[in-house]
Design an enzyme around this catalytic site. Structure first.
Site, short mmCIF file in Angstrom:
data_model
loop_
_atom_site.label_atom_id
_atom_site.label_comp_id
_atom_site.label_asym_id
_atom_site.label_seq_id
_atom_site.Cartn_x
_atom_site.Cartn_y
_atom_site.Cartn_z
N GLY A 97 -5.85 -6.70 -0.24
CA GLY A 97 -6.38 -5.77 0.75
C GLY A 97 -5.42 -4.61 0.96
O GLY A 97 -4.74 -4.20 0.02
N GLU A 98 -5.41 -4.07 2.18
CA GLU A 98 -4.57 -2.92 2.56
C GLU A 98 -5.02 -1.62 1.89
O GLU A 98 -4.46 -0.57 2.16
CB GLU A 98 -3.08 -3.13 2.19
CG GLU A 98 -2.39 -4.27 2.86
CD GLU A 98 -0.91 -4.38 2.45
OE1 GLU A 98 -0.40 -3.52 1.70
OE2 GLU A 98 -0.27 -5.36 2.89
N GLY A 99 -5.97 -1.69 0.97
CA GLY A 99 -6.35 -0.53 0.17
C GLY A 99 -5.66 -0.53 -1.19
O GLY A 99 -5.75 0.45 -1.93
N ILE A 137 0.83 -1.21 0.00
CA ILE A 137 0.00 0.00 0.00
C ILE A 137 0.87 1.25 0.00
O ILE A 137 0.48 2.27 -0.59
CB ILE A 137 -1.01 0.00 1.18
CG1 ILE A 137 -2.00 1.14 1.01
CG2 ILE A 137 -0.32 0.07 2.53
CD1 ILE A 137 -2.76 1.14 -0.31
#
Lengths: 381, 381
Positions: free
Chosen positions: B337-339, B105
């Site tokens: 994930g994580e953005g 990210i």
């Protein structure tokens, strides 16, 4: 007489020099990616892009910049058949718009920090290059696009009546493309995309695609800039006639010469030149896709350097991508050309390079690796 | 006793203040887009994004920056069941990695010129915040991420045995999300995304999705970070048990409390706070998608502000998007994930804003408009 490679020495030598990328580099990149702090392959196609960039550049620290978007502009005699929703004059008007920075490709190239070049290889009208446009060939920070005039003729001949261009005109158009790839290489460009501007050019791209993909005119013809039903039926008929009148066969250069376009031929040259110089190449939509078909047909290794940037809504683009066995990076229902799809996809190349260049490894970050769990973890607090 | 909105005054007031966007702005944006120098709708979903940004911001000159990616981190007691390929300790280790700038990210947020915030709402281990990390709450240019400690408890309880959290813990987690949305609003943030870090959180997201989408555990459970076959079968069983033990029903807050996660609850708060502040919100993958399901269930107008950034390979994400009736902007086979998916999609919001803000009109550029062709154009030179 059909054009032969001997009449195109630069193309001939490029075809010999575009080398397949070394799969060893891709493998080494995959090993590097597997050690970064993320589950294996969890970045999906971004990791695939990163590994391909590594193989193209023969490095484990690939670059995705500097990058150029070269828009080749030319007119098409086939507009006399009423196949476009816009008059031919728009080609020259849009070149002016590119040079003043007002077109979609200008906005999207700025957002992608890519330089825009506009090359007139066959516009019919006055492109109205004003005094504030850099026509010397050097990209300057202040201008929105740099311009080169390499006009070969004022548009192709009408492909519904005969060949689009002569052997010499084809050679000149391809050379204009190589010239831009060479200029990009001199400037250290890492990523090159080509765009197109030419009222009538979806008709030519449909004819090229039908010939090389062995598809019917109906399968590969769409509504281009948005024609109505009578014009759409006429366009399918024109593509059919162009193939019947010219009998291009399946030899890619002859297809390009007889039913192609000057800007499409220039893109073929730029694509193969960029592959020769080991640049990453980002594909655009249906017009650039026709050039990719021609390039890949002549030189299958070209595809090692080429990324399918996006999939346009033109039905023939899906046919092209199927023949090229490529899955597009983006599908955003776009159908503009100019390099706009490629400009968006360039972000993904930057992101992929950032991942492989900037992420920490499990060891450097002190992050535990995955385990092969066969038992539940001991209960935690 | 199930949680009620009266115990969550900020959430209750937000639900009353998130207004549907005015379709009039979207229409005005479409009129503006139709006058720009391109065939109508030829930029496809980019034009759709631009019009939505206009409606969200009530302007015809929308902004796509500044932008924040807020990563909420928390642990999950359900890891005791052996549902993840990584030990729980990785949650805290990855928070450290975020703060040193070594995670995916960080790399992708830099490429998207987005600020990263990391909020610990329930990490079990020591996140090892070092002296060089800005923990004051102000984003500083030199650091790779800003940090806030809002730890509610060291991970949820094991959802296979009982509720993940108490009513008070749920309220605190949602509040931590609202706090970040408020901070973003104070900084004039135009685009907000939320990411997640939490070993075990795909199990919680599967349980939420099964409950709210009325789907079976098998349909919504995937391999998360990449578990083997026995762990995968165990994970499906754990999701089934979590739903059987907790009987969450279909009331979104109770689903969130009993089978959710602290970071997922925080994302719900941040999402609804961002919508209240009229920010554009970019969705991420399966975990943030579970939060979007909860938010949309409580407040359908939330979706006017939310863009489905990408589609993850987790099978439950497709279920979420189907329930939300959203088509993702990107499909890149990611599952981190994580953005990270949201960070990539932010480029498309910038590109859309650039198009509507920077392009010339047909009139200003002197470009001819399309005609309704019923006759072929007069033959050209």
């Amino acid at each position: 007489m059909a054009v032969t490679l001997d009449a195109l020495p630069r193309l001939k030598s490029a075809l010999g020099r575009v080398r397949p990328v070394d799969p060893g580099w891709r493998h080494r990149a995959e090993v590097k990616l597997a050690n970064l702090t993320k589950p294996p392959n969890s970045l999906g196609r971004l990791e695939w892009i990163a590994a391909r960039l590594c193989a193209i550049q023969e490095t484990l620290s690939p670059r995705a910049a500097p990058r150029w978007i070269v828009v080749f502009a030319a007119d098409h005699g086939v507009t006399a058949e009423g196949v476009s929703a816009y008059p031919s004059a728009v080609t020259a008007q849009m070149v002016g718009n590119f040079l003043r920075g007002g077109a979609a490709i200008n906005a999207l190239a700025r957002a992608a920090t890519a330089d825009v070049w506009v090359v007139d290889v066959g516009v019919a009208g006055d492109v109205g290059v004003a005094g504030d446009i850099d026509v010397t060939g050097s990209a300057s920070a202040g201008s929105d696009a740099s311009f080169r005039s390499r006009r070969i003729r004022p548009g192709t001949r009408n492909i519904a009546e005969g060949p689009a261009m002569s052997n010499d005109e084809l050679a000149a158009a391809i050379s204009a493309g190589f010239e831009m790839a060479d200029a990009a290489a001199t400037e250290g460009v890492a990523v090159l995309a080509c765009g197109d501007m030419g009222i009538g050019n979806t008709t030519a791209a449909s004819a090229i695609t039908a010939a090389l993909a062995r598809a019917s005119a109906v399968e590969v013809t769409g509504r281009g800039t948005g024609i109505d039903e009578p014009a759409f039926r006429r366009k399918i008929d024109v593509v059919t006639r162009a193939l019947r009148v010219n009998r291009p066969g399946r030899e890619p250069l002859e297809v390009l010469r007889t039913v192609g376009g000057l800007e499409i031929a220039a893109i073929v040259g730029a694509y193969l030149g960029a592959a020769e110089h080991r640049m990453a190449i980002v594909g655009d939509g249906f017009i650039a896709g026709a050039a990719a078909l021609v390039a890949a047909e002549m030189c299958p290794s070209f595809l090692d350097y080429w990324f399918a940037g996006h999939q346009s809504c033109e039905p023939g683009h899906a046919v092209q991508l199927r023949v090229l066995r490529q899955q597009p990076l983006l599908q955003l229902e776009m159908r503009l050309g100019e390099g706009t799809g490629a400009a968006l996809a360039m972000h993904l190349l930057s992101a992929a390079a950032a991942v492989i260049n900037d992420m920490a490894t499990f060891d450097s970050a002190g992050v535990s690796r995955r385990r092969d769990i066969t038992e539940p973890e001991a209960a935690e607090a």
